[in-house]
Scaffold this motif. Structure first.
Motif: not given
Length: 309
Positions: A28, A33, A52, A57, A61, A64, A271, A275
Motif C-alpha cells: 500500500h 492507484d 474505490r 479502498l 487502512l 482493509q 497489486y 501481494q
C-alpha cells in the motif's frame, strides 16, 4: 520434544502474522492507484469513487488490513485486477512449475556440492582442494541474470542441445535448474568441507580407522553422517532462497511459475496478485525454516533436550 515443537510452531505463527501485515502495508506504500489501472486516467471522478468503494479502498487502512487477514484465514486472496480471476486459482496453476524448478535445482546443488565438499575435505590443501573451492567461488560469484543467458548462448544457440525457454518437455528444466542450483551448490560445498574437516578429527573417526575399516566407509558412513547437521540447516535456509531466486531465473527462461507471475503482475500494476505472490514466497520461507528447526532437533537430541529442561 513436545515443548520444543510447540514453541517453534508458536514462533512460526507470530512470524507469519507479522509477515502478512508487513506485505500488506508495503504494497500500500507503493506509488500508483489500482483504480486508475482498471479505469484509466481519463475516467470520471464519480466512476473512480464508485469503484474505490466497491473494492473497499475508501476504508481506513487498518480496516482493509483486517479484511485482508480475514480473507487469509479463509484462503481467499481476492481477485486479480487484470484478469478478474480468483488469485488463489492463479497461484495453484503456477505453484507446480516453481516447485518443480526448486526441487530440480536442489537436486543439482546436492549432486554437485557433496562430491566437491567431500573431495576438498579428504584432500585438504591439495590441488583437488584448491580446485574444488575455486569452482565453489566461481559459482558464488555468478549471478542468475548473467549465468542464465550464458547457458542459453552456449547450450541452446551455439550447440543446439537444449530448448531456450518454456516448460514443454523435460529437457526444458535442465538450464533453469543449473542456473538456480549453481549458487546453492557453491555454498553447500563449502559447508560440507568445513563440517567434514571438523568431524574427521573426532575420536570415533580415529577408532573406525584403527579397526581397519576402508577409508571410503569411514568417510561416507561415519564422518559424513555426523557432519550433516549444519549442512541440513543451511540446506533448509537456502530452499527459501531458491524460491526468491526463481523470480529472476523464471523470467530469463520464460518458466511459467510464481516468479514470472510476480513480474508480470508488477508490470500490469496488478497489486493484489503481487501481494499474494510475495506473501506466498514469504510464508513458504518461514515454514521451511520451521521444518528445518524441527528436523535439526530430531537429528540432534541435544537441541530439544536443552529446550525441554
Amino acid at each position: 520434544m513436545p515443548v520444543f515443537i510447540i514453541s517453534r510452531l508458536l514462533s512460526a505463527a507470530v512470524v507469519l502474522l507479522g509477515v502478512s501485515c508487513l506485505v500488506f502495508l508495503l504494497l500500500h506504500l507503493v506509488p500508483g492507484d489500482p483504480v486508475e489501472v482498471m479505469l484509466g486516467e481519463s475516467a470520471h471522478a464519480a466512476d473512480r469513487e464508485a469503484l474505490r468503494q466497491a473494492l473497499g479502498l475508501n476504508q481506513p487502512l487498518w480496516v482493509q488490513l483486517l479484511h485482508f487477514l480475514e480473507g487469509l484465514l479463509r484462503l481467499d486472496l481476492g481477485t486479480s485486477l487484470h484478469s478478474k480471476r480468483p488469485i488463489t486459482e492463479m497461484l495453484w496453476e503456477r505453484i507446480p512449475a516453481t516447485a518443480e524448478l526448486a526441487a530440480a535445482a536442489l537436486g543439482v546443488a546436492v549432486l554437485i556440492a557433496f562430491p566437491l565438499g567431500v573431495l576438498a575435505a579428504v584432500r585438504k590443501d591439495s590441488a583437488w582442494d584448491y580446485g574444488a573451492m575455486g569452482v565453489s567461488l566461481l559459482g558464488v560469484s555468478m549471478p542468475n541474470f548473467w549465468l542464465g543467458p550464458l547457458l542459453i548462448l552456449v547450450f541452446s544457440v551455439w550447440l543446439g542441445w537444449l530448448p531456450v525457454s518454456g516448460r514443454d518437455e523435460l529437457s526444458s528444466l535442465v538450464l533453469p535448474a543449473l542456473t538456480l542450483g549453481t549458487a546453492l551448490a557453491a555454498v553447500l560445498s563449502r559447508m560440507v568441507r568445513a563440517s567434514l574437516l571438523e568431524v574427521l578429527h573426532e575420536d570415533f573417526v580415529r577408532t573406525a580407522r584403527a579397526k581397519g575399516l576402508p577409508e571410503r566407509v569411514v568417510v561416507w558412513h561415519h564422518a559424513l553422517r555426523n557432519a550433516l547437521l549444519p549442512v541440513v540447516t543451511i540446506l533448509g535456509l537456502q530452499l527459501g532462497v531458491l524460491l526468491g531466486g526463481a523470480v529472476v531465473t523464471e523470467m530469463v527462461f520464460s518458466w511459467p511459475g510464481l516468479g514470472e507471475l510476480t513480474i508480470e503482475s508488477i508490470q500490469r500494476r496488478d497489486y493484489p496478485v503481487v501481494q499474494a505472490c510475495v506473501l506466498l514466497i514469504s510464508v513458504t520461507y518461514v515454514l521451511v525454516n520451521t521444518a528445518t528447526d524441527l528436523l535439526y532437533a530430531w537429528l540432534d537430541p541435544r537441541v530439544r533436550l536443552g529446550t525441554d529442561k
